[in-house]
Design an enzyme around this catalytic site. Sequence first.
Site, PDB file in Angstrom:
ATOM      1  N   SER A 241     -35.457  17.696  37.409  1.00 50.56           N
ATOM      2  CA  SER A 241     -36.796  17.952  36.409  1.00 50.56           C
ATOM      3  C   SER A 241     -36.373  16.845  35.225  1.00 50.56           C
ATOM      4  CB  SER A 241     -36.745  19.373  35.880  1.00 50.56           C
ATOM      5  OG  SER A 241     -37.999  19.437  35.461  1.00 50.56           O
ATOM      6  N   GLU A 242     -37.445  16.154  35.162  1.00 52.65           N
ATOM      7  CA  GLU A 242     -37.078  14.966  33.974  1.00 52.65           C
ATOM      8  C   GLU A 242     -36.901  15.300  32.479  1.00 52.65           C
ATOM      9  OE1 GLU A 242     -39.870  15.336  35.757  1.00 52.65           O
ATOM     10  OE2 GLU A 242     -41.659  14.834  34.882  1.00 52.65           O
ATOM     11  N   ASN A 243     -37.313  16.399  32.251  1.00 52.57           N
ATOM     12  CA  ASN A 243     -36.957  16.914  31.089  1.00 52.57           C
ATOM     13  C   ASN A 243     -35.418  17.062  30.685  1.00 52.57           C
ATOM     14  OD1 ASN A 243     -37.444  19.127  32.595  1.00 52.57           O
ATOM     15  ND2 ASN A 243     -37.078  20.511  31.181  1.00 52.57           N
TER      16      ASN A 243
ATOM     17  N   SER B 277     -32.035  10.965  32.140  1.00 54.92           N
ATOM     18  CA  SER B 277     -32.676  11.653  33.195  1.00 54.92           C
ATOM     19  C   SER B 277     -33.485  10.352  33.534  1.00 54.92           C
ATOM     20  CB  SER B 277     -33.645  12.714  32.517  1.00 54.92           C
ATOM     21  OG  SER B 277     -34.640  12.877  33.515  1.00 54.92           O
TER      22      SER B 277
END
Lengths: 236, 236, 218, 218
Positions: free
Chosen positions: D45-47, D87
Site C-alpha cells: 500500500s503506497e502510504n 514507497s
Amino acid sequence: MAISKTVEGPEAGCAGVQSGMTLMLGGFGLCGIPECSIAELVKLGAKDLTCISNNAGVDDFGLGLLLQKRQIRKMISSYVGENDEFERQMLSGELEVDLIPQGSLAERCRAGGAGIPAFFTPAGYGTEVAEGKEVREFDGKPHILESALTADFAFVKAWKGDSAGNLVFKATARNFNPMMAMAGKITVAEVEELVPLGALDPNEIHLPGIFVQRIFQGTEYEKRIEQRTVQTRETA
Amino acid sequence: MAISKTVEGPEAGCAGVQSGMTLMLGGFGLCGIPECSIAELVKLGAKDLTCISNNAGVDDFGLGLLLQKRQIRKMISSYVGENDEFERQMLSGELEVDLIPQGSLAERCRAGGAGIPAFFTPAGYGTEVAEGKEVREFDGKPHILESALTADFAFVKAWKGDSAGNLVFKATARNFNPMMAMAGKITVAEVEELVPLGALDPNEIHLPGIFVQRIFQGTEYEKRIEQRTVQTRETA
Amino acid sequence: MLDKNGIAKRIAQEVRDGWYVNLGIGIPTLVANFIPAGMEVEFQSENGILGMGPFPLEGDEDADLINAGKQTITAMPGAVYFDSATSFAMIRGRHVQLTVLGAMEVAQNGDIANWKIPGKMVKGMGGAMDLVASAENIIVAMMHTNRAGASKLLPSCSLPLTGVGCVKRVVTNLAVMDIKDGAFHLVERAPGVTVEDIAAATAGKLVIPENVPEMNIG
Amino acid sequence: MLDKNGIAKRIAQEVRDGWYVNLGIGIPTLVANFIPAGMEVEFQSENGILGMGPFPLEGDEDADLINAGKQTITAMPGAVYFDSATSFAMIRGRHVQLTVLGAMEVAQNGDIANWKIPGKMVKGMGGAMDLVASAENIIVAMMHTNRAGASKLLPSCSLPLTGVGCVKRVVTNLAVMDIKDGAFHLVERAPGVTVEDIAAATAGKLVIPENVPEMNIG
C-alpha cells in the site's frame, strides 16, 4: 556533545511562523499528522499560508482546522477529498490548489532536503501535470522534469524522539514525515514520547536529528481514525 | 503470504553471474562488504566484469580478490586507494576506472532503484567529472545532470535478515548496501543472521525485502579492520 | 609557525555551538580534539554516522563502526547511523554547517584542488567534490607551502579541480586568510610569523590590512 | 455478468507466485480476498507498508496502521513499514509486479482516465499517476459501462488523462480484454454474456477472435 533541540511545547515549536509562509505538514490522511502544531497554528492565526501536505484533513480535524479559519491560501497536495469546507473554498476561488502525483510530491520533498534541485520522473507524462514541464526520453520512455520543494517550516509528528532531534516513527504514520523534515528550513518535530538522549538505538532511528531544529513532547493525541474497518470477532 | 527469497548459500546466491556483466557490491572500505559472495565470485571465475563499488578492497581482501584473478575489466568507484594490484592494472591499462563523487555514486544507485533516470547535483561542477554533462543553473548555482546506475546483480551484506528479504544493517556497515540493493536487477543479500519470518519488527527494517531477490546465511565472516585506531586504556 | 595540532586548534575556534561539522582526513580530523567540553557540536562522517566519538579503547574496536578514513571509532550518546544516500542528502542539502578539509592547492577565487595529480596514481575524490560543492562554510586546513617549498595559495589552481569558488577561509601553519573578491585577505598571523613571511609564501594575490593580529590559540 | 466480487475473483487469477501487488481503492481492494491460501504474494500500500493483512478484529484497530484508502489494516508476518519516498521508489523502480486499479475511461491505445471530471470537484490523483506511469503490468478493474449506460472502453479518452498507453488488460463485469496494437482484444466472456453483448457495450475498436471462451471463475 549532542546538539539539543528540545523546546517547551507547541508555542515554542511554532514561534516565528508568519503570514505568507510556506509550511510542510507530515501525515497521510489523518495518520501521523502533527496534531499539536496544527492546534497551535490555529491559535497563532497566521494567514495566507501555503501548505504542502499530502491531504487536507477533514472538516473538523487536521488541516481542516486551518481551512475553517481561512488561514490557507494555497494547498499543494496529492488528494484533497473528505473535506466540505475545502471544496467550498476551492470552488469559490478563495483557495488555490496545486495537485501533484503522490510519488512526485514525496520525491520533490526529499529532493528539497537533499540538495537535488530537479529530477526526471515518468509520473504524469502526457497528463495536465506535465503542462509546461520539460519532457525527455530515457530508454525510450518519456519523463518529465520535476523540481524540489522546500518550506519555511516543516511540522512533523513522530512516535519517539530525543533531544538531538532523532526520530522513530510508528507503522504507517511514517509516510511523508521524514522527507518533509528534510525539506524544512526550520523543522519542528512533535513526539508522543521524548526519550532521554542515548535511549534510542542509533541503528533504529528513522530520521537523523540533523534534519530537525526543534522538538517537543506532544500531549493529548486524539489520533483520529478516518475509516474504521474491522472484522467482527465472530466472522474472523 | 510472504514471498520467500531464501537460497542455500553463496553458490545459489551467485548463480547466473556471467562474464561481461555489471555488478554492484555494497560496503565502504572493507566495512559491510559481501564477503561470502565475493569469495564465490572468485570461484565462479566470470571475467570482464564491471564492478560498481565505492572502493576496490585491498590486495588480499574484498574486491582485491577479484582483481588478483583479473576478473574485473572496469571499476566504477569514488576512491580506490590501498590496493597495489589495482594500481598496477590501472596504470598498465588492463583495468578501466570511472571515478565518481561519493555522493553522486550513492544517489545514482538510489535513482537506479527508484525509477529516477537522471537528476541534477552541484557535485563535480567545474571539474573533469562534469565533462560532457549537461549544466544548468538552479537558484543561481550551476548543477550537472547525473544519470541513474543499475546492475545485473547487486551483492549486499546485512546484519540480520528474514526469508522475505527484509534487512537490518549494523552501524556504519550500512553505507552503500541499501541503495545498491535497490538498483540490482537481481539483488543477493548475505546476512550474519537469518532470522525467522516475523522476528524483525516491521518498524526497524532498514531495507524492505521487495528489493531483494535472494538471501542466504553467510558464514565465517572475517570482517577485517582496515585502520585499527584505538586509545590505550591508560591514556583514556 | 603552527604545527598540525596548532592548525587544528585554530580551526576549532571557528566552530559554533549547534553546528554539524564534517572533518576530512589528516589535519581536519584533529580539530575534534580541540572542541571545548560542553560545546554542542556533532561530527558527521560521510560513510554514515552523526555523533562520532573518539577512537575506541583497545579491544573495543568494531569492524562495523568506522569513519570515512576507515578508522575504528565510537558513537556518542544521541548518535545515529544512516546509508550513503542519506549521508550526502545531509551534505548536499546544506544541513552540515561546516566542512574542514585539506588541499593540494587553493586559488584566490576560492577554487580548490585536492584529489588528482596528473601522471600519478589517482585514488579518487571520495566525498570531497560533494562536500565542497555543497557546504556554505568551507575551511581548508593545510601547510602554506608544499614539500618542495612552493606556495599552495595560488592565482589559479594548476591541478585538476575538486570544486570551484567554494573555499571561504584557509588556515595554514602561517596564517588565517579569507577568500573574497578574488584575493586572499590576511586575517591573522601564526605566532612568530611576520606579514612578510606570509607574503613571501603566498603566490596568489594577498590583501594585507593595516593591522594583522597574531593568533591567540591559548 | 460478473458482480464486483466476480471481477476481483477473475483478476486474482492473474496474480503469480512471488509477485508484489498494489491494489487500488474499490473493486481492486477485493482482489486480496481471492488469492489462494499459500500463494506467496505481498500487497503493497503506497502510504507505506508491504505485507498488508486483512482488517483488524474489532477493538484491535490502530490509528497508526492504515492503507492508502485510509482504512485500518493489519500487518502480516514479514511485513515492513517505510516512508512515502521509499514507497514510490518501489513503484517507480518497477519492483511492484502488478497494479490493479479502477478507471472512469480506458482507451484502445491503453490511455487511462480516472482522476478528474471537468466541472466537478477534483479530489486529486493520489498515487495513481505514479502507479500507471511505472508499472509493467497494469490491470484495470471496472464496470464495462458507466451509470448512464455509456461505454467506458473508448476510441480515446474524453476525460483528463491519468496515464498514457499504459493499460495492458481490462477486466469488467462483461469481459477480459487485452490492449495491444491500438485495440481491445477480447480474451474471455463473463458467464452468460455473449460476444454481441460485449461488442455493443464497447465503443472502442474491439478485436474478436474466432473462439472466445467463457471465464472460469470457479
